[in-house]
Design a protein around this motif. Structure first.
Motif, PDB file in Angstrom:
ATOM      1  N   GLU A 143       0.851  -1.295   0.034  1.00 43.25           N
ATOM      2  CA  GLU A 143      -0.030   0.085  -0.026  1.00 43.25           C
ATOM      3  C   GLU A 143       0.733   1.169   0.054  1.00 43.25           C
ATOM      4  N   THR A 162       0.067   8.331  -8.919  1.00 41.55           N
ATOM      5  CA  THR A 162      -1.066   7.226  -9.003  1.00 41.55           C
ATOM      6  C   THR A 162      -1.105   6.653 -10.334  1.00 41.55           C
ATOM      7  N   LYS A 171      -2.122  -1.201  -3.487  1.00 44.84           N
ATOM      8  CA  LYS A 171      -3.022  -0.266  -3.408  1.00 44.84           C
ATOM      9  C   LYS A 171      -2.731   0.963  -3.029  1.00 44.84           C
ATOM     10  N   SER A 173      -3.894   4.715  -1.484  1.00 43.86           N
ATOM     11  CA  SER A 173      -4.830   5.398  -0.621  1.00 43.86           C
ATOM     12  C   SER A 173      -4.641   6.793  -0.552  1.00 43.86           C
ATOM     13  N   LYS A 202      -9.335   4.958  -0.531  1.00 39.60           N
ATOM     14  CA  LYS A 202      -8.592   4.399  -1.774  1.00 39.60           C
ATOM     15  C   LYS A 202      -8.479   5.748  -2.725  1.00 39.60           C
ATOM     16  N   SER A 204      -8.443   7.629  -6.298  1.00 42.06           N
ATOM     17  CA  SER A 204      -8.963   7.389  -7.538  1.00 42.06           C
ATOM     18  C   SER A 204      -8.613   8.571  -8.530  1.00 42.06           C
TER      19      SER A 204
END
Length: 206
Positions: A143, A162, A171, A173, A202, A204
């Motif tokens: 993460e 990202t 992951k 976040s 999370k 996006s």
């Protein structure tokens, strides 16, 4: 502002270079130091010189360190599967002081800001990617937490990262927006900051 001594004037000029300190505060600090015993002032001067000459930066996360690897990266009790990405050292210290986070960090050394001429190449991004591709020890990174300022520059940097990391199988976040939009982490109270880490969401790009 008139000074009775050129020595005092020079000291005030140097101290007032520090952030948040004006000429009046610098004068009060100068006069305070002048009243102290000489060893007190010498000790302060020597500690600042030692800091400037001997401080190092962690080869892994770019935190300040006394050695090649900082105490956080070397800690046996840290969760090395989680990396919290921060803009700079004050943000790392702010999060660490919440006592709510036990993972590792990665200090970018800034955020993307075309106006100030700061692009991705000026930040510690490639070393972050390398840490994911070649994790230290047997615990892979699972993460990445984006703990960046809630500003346009911070959001731009998080979006860029990202995109760079979307194929790495980790992951991604971001801290919950208990942090006000446009706010700086180092000025956020520890309770709010701690809750933001615990309730991260999370990230996006949509």
């Amino acid at each position: 502002m008139n000074f009775p001594s050129k020595l005092i004037e020079d000291a005030v000029a140097e101290i007032s270079r520090l952030p948040g300190i004006g000429k009046k505060t610098a004068l009060r600090l100068t006069l305070h130091l002048l009243k102290q015993n000489e060893p007190v002032t010498v000790s302060l001067a020597e500690s600042l010189l030692s800091l400037r000459k001997n401080i190092r930066y962690c080869a892994r996360c770019h935190n300040v360190s006394d050695g090649e690897i900082c105490s956080i990266c070397a800690g046996n009790k840290r969760d090395k599967s989680i990396i919290c990405v921060v803009e700079d050292l004050p943000d790392l210290l702010a999060i660490e002081n919440t006592n709510q986070y036990s993972g590792l960090y990665h200090v970018l050394g800034g955020v993307i800001s075309p106006i100030q001429g700061i692009g991705p190449d000026e930040l510690k991004i490639e070393s972050l990617i390398q840490r994911i591709d070649q994790p230290d020890g047997e615990q892979p990174v699972s993460e990445i937490i984006m703990a960046l300022p809630g500003t346009m520059e911070g959001d731009t940097t998080a979006f860029y990262l990202t995109r760079k990391l979307q194929d790495k199988g980790v992951k991604i976040s971001t801290i919950a927006r208990g942090i006000p939009v446009g706010g700086e982490l180092e000025y956020t109270d520890e309770v709010t900051l701690g809750r933001s880490i615990l309730t991260r969401i999370k990230y996006s790009t949509e």
